[in-house]
Design an enzyme around this catalytic site. Structure first.
Site, mmCIF file in Angstrom:
data_model
loop_
_atom_site.group_PDB
_atom_site.id
_atom_site.type_symbol
_atom_site.label_atom_id
_atom_site.label_comp_id
_atom_site.label_asym_id
_atom_site.label_seq_id
_atom_site.Cartn_x
_atom_site.Cartn_y
_atom_site.Cartn_z
ATOM 1 N N ASP A 1 2.588 -5.583 8.172
ATOM 2 C CA ASP A 1 1.383 -4.755 8.189
ATOM 3 C C ASP A 1 0.183 -5.683 7.977
ATOM 4 O OD1 ASP A 1 -0.789 -3.111 7.622
ATOM 5 O OD2 ASP A 1 0.494 -1.529 6.818
ATOM 6 N N ARG B 1 -11.740 -4.238 -7.343
ATOM 7 C CA ARG B 1 -11.476 -5.052 -6.162
ATOM 8 C C ARG B 1 -12.783 -5.426 -5.481
ATOM 9 N NH1 ARG B 1 -7.541 -2.765 -1.523
ATOM 10 N NH2 ARG B 1 -9.350 -1.439 -1.274
ATOM 11 N N PHE C 1 0.874 -1.169 0.000
ATOM 12 C CA PHE C 1 0.000 0.000 0.000
ATOM 13 C C PHE C 1 0.917 1.226 0.000
ATOM 14 C CE2 PHE C 1 -2.910 3.063 1.893
ATOM 15 C CZ PHE C 1 -4.144 2.677 1.396
ATOM 16 N N LYS D 1 -11.159 -1.806 8.638
ATOM 17 C CA LYS D 1 -11.428 -2.671 7.489
ATOM 18 C C LYS D 1 -12.277 -3.853 7.966
ATOM 19 C CE LYS D 1 -7.641 -0.627 5.045
ATOM 20 N NZ LYS D 1 -6.218 -0.546 4.803
HETATM 21 C C1 LIG Z 1 -5.609 0.583 4.906
HETATM 22 C C2 LIG Z 1 -4.131 0.543 4.961
HETATM 23 C C3 LIG Z 1 -3.412 1.626 5.481
HETATM 24 C C4 LIG Z 1 -4.137 2.842 5.977
HETATM 25 O O1 LIG Z 1 -3.333 3.734 6.667
HETATM 26 P P1 LIG Z 1 -3.981 4.973 7.424
HETATM 27 O O2 LIG Z 1 -2.875 5.572 8.154
HETATM 28 O O3 LIG Z 1 -5.108 4.470 8.262
HETATM 29 O O4 LIG Z 1 -4.529 5.890 6.371
HETATM 30 C C5 LIG Z 1 -2.033 1.517 5.527
HETATM 31 N N1 LIG Z 1 -1.395 0.414 5.060
HETATM 32 C C6 LIG Z 1 -2.065 -0.639 4.550
HETATM 33 C C7 LIG Z 1 -1.320 -1.841 4.070
HETATM 34 C C8 LIG Z 1 -3.444 -0.597 4.465
HETATM 35 O O5 LIG Z 1 -4.122 -1.624 3.950
#
Ligand SMILES: *Cc1c(COP(=O)(O)O)cnc(C)c1O
Length: 428
Positions: free
Chosen positions: A213, A388, A137, A239
């Site tokens: 993560d 998705r 991400f 989520k």
């Molecule tokens: C959803 C997600 C985020 C979101 O980060 P925020 O700081 O809440 O905006 C970060 N990394 C991954 C891999 C995600 O899926």
């Protein structure tokens, strides 16, 4: 004037009977009623990005407002609020195979990722490399870069085929100058699921630390941080855990590295004795030291009902249904949607799949707009052409998936999507 899109159900389409039977046999079917009802006929397939609100959340927030905030005012800090993040972190620990004393809720995912990344690099000062992949991400990449820059490290982004995690290339890239391997457990676009145990062991073989993560896996995939000897982890609560928009993230620091990895963003909430208001910082002798400042108590409280519901439903039952849903969807999509130009962009092997499936289509963006506007199916779109589909086992049914495929097929067959712009206007 064009005709409205048929919304189904479509008992005449293939796969209908199978879906109805699978729903009937679904032990988690009753959980759908535990969420606040949405728009009629709308099918929501984006729970991997923002989960639905549990009914229990409204009651929890109302209580908090009336009793804890209005009623007890500032007395609620010592009575309830000060330790709420520790308590909810302890609940999340059950879902990620961790000791409850090693998990805490704090900040956003981006911020906790920064803290743990910089903390890890400062714990390996003699090493200069960070390894990640090109499927993460993007905020994770931005954060990793900024933490690496501050620590004087370089980041190596290992290239992939666009769907599968480049496991062999990552293992080949690890060396005795590697300080940290940082990856998402489930990749946000393709849904590829890394083998946490194998990659953690490979990083440990060269003396590197590992940060996972869990944003796209927690609440959908069983996770065993302790069993895998993972050092560090972060994850999102809005989520699959249904904590609400912007609900705070969680972090994990293993017992084994607790003495080495420290929070680099020191604030009074992580202090050993915050109410002494000492001028010098002394870290709390617990996971509490990874907090920084005052927690958003309303958002934090909203995370609890979703976490509790997930624990109650049982992560193994959730995983079983998740794989049932995604396998059913892939099979149906391959028969019904592949002839219309769609291609699978997720792993076919269920063992390597999280709980969402991506389909690519050259006209993906106009199709998504027609799906949302006319077809009442909400997926999400990730550039350049990924649609998705998130399956949230607590509220997604097999018939939802059957109807969605039926609606999408009708949209594309009738070329209805051609009424929508093909270029995405980027919101700034
Ligand atoms: C959803 C997600 C985020 C979101 O980060 P925020 O700081 O809440 O905006 C970060 N990394 C991954 C891999 C995600 O899926």
């Amino acid at each position: 004037m064009i005709d409205p899109v048929e919304l189904g159900p479509f008992p005449g389409d293939e796969g209908y009977e199978a879906a109805a039977q699978l729903d009937q046999a679904d032990p988690l079917a009753d959980y759908a009623a535990a969420f606040v009802e949405g728009e009629p006929d709308l099918i929501y397939l984006d729970g991997n990005s923002l989960g639905r609100p549990p009914r229990a959340t409204a009651a929890r927030i109302n209580d908090l407002l009336a009793e804890e905030w209005a009623g007890r005012l500032i007395r609620s800090w010592p009575e309830k609020w000060w330790t709420q993040a520790d308590r909810i972190g302890g609940l999340i620990a059950e879902l990620i195979g961790a000791d409850p004393a090693r998990v805490i809720v704090a900040d956003s995912t981006s911020i906790v990722l920064f803290k743990l990344t910089l903390g890890a690099l400062q714990a390996r000062p003699e090493r200069s490399r960070v390894i990640t992949d090109d499927l993460n991400f993007p905020t994770d990449n931005y954060i990793t870069d900024s933490a690496a820059r501050l620590a004087g490290c370089s980041v190596e982004t290992v290239g992939s085929d666009g769907i599968n995690g480049p496991v062999d290339s990552i293992i080949a890239a690890l060396d005795d100058d590697t300080a940290l391997l940082t990856l998402s457990h489930v990749l946000f676009k393709s849904g590829y699921l890394y083998d946490m145990e194998r990659l953690t062991a490979a990083a440990h073989d060269v003396g590197a630390l590992v940060l996972w993560d869990l944003s796209h896996s927690v609440g959908a995939v069983p996770i065993d941080l302790q069993g895998c000897n993972a050092d560090l982890a972060v994850g999102c609560t809005y989520k699959y855990l249904n904590g609400g928009p912007g609900s705070p993230a969680f972090l994990y620091v293993s017992e084994a590295v607790a003495g080495e990895v420290a929070n680099p963003v020191t604030g009074w909430w992580g202090h050993a004795n915050p109410f002494a208001f000492e001028l010098d910082y002394t870290a709390a002798p617990s996971i509490h030291s990874f907090q920084t400042g005052t927690m958003p108590i309303l958002s934090l409280a909203a995370t609890e009902p979703g976490v509790r519901m997930t624990i109650e439903a049982g992560i193994d039952s959730i995983r079983k249904k998740s794989l049932g849903l995604s396998s059913y969807f892939i099979e149906l999509a391959q028969r019904r949607l592949t002839p219309l130009g769609f291609a699978l962009a997720s792993p076919l092997d269920p063992a390597r799949r999280g709980s969402h499936v991506s389909l690519r289509h050259p006209e993906g963006w106009p199709i998504v707009q027609a799906m949302v506007e006319d077809g009442k199916v909400i997926p999400d779109f990730r550039e350049p052409d990924n649609i998705r589909f998130g399956m949230a086992p607590l509220y997604t049914s097999y018939l939802d998936l059957h109807s969605s495929v039926g609606r999408i097929a009708r949209i594309v067959e009738s070329e209805r999507h051609r009424h929508y712009p093909s270029e995405r206007s980027v919101i700034t």
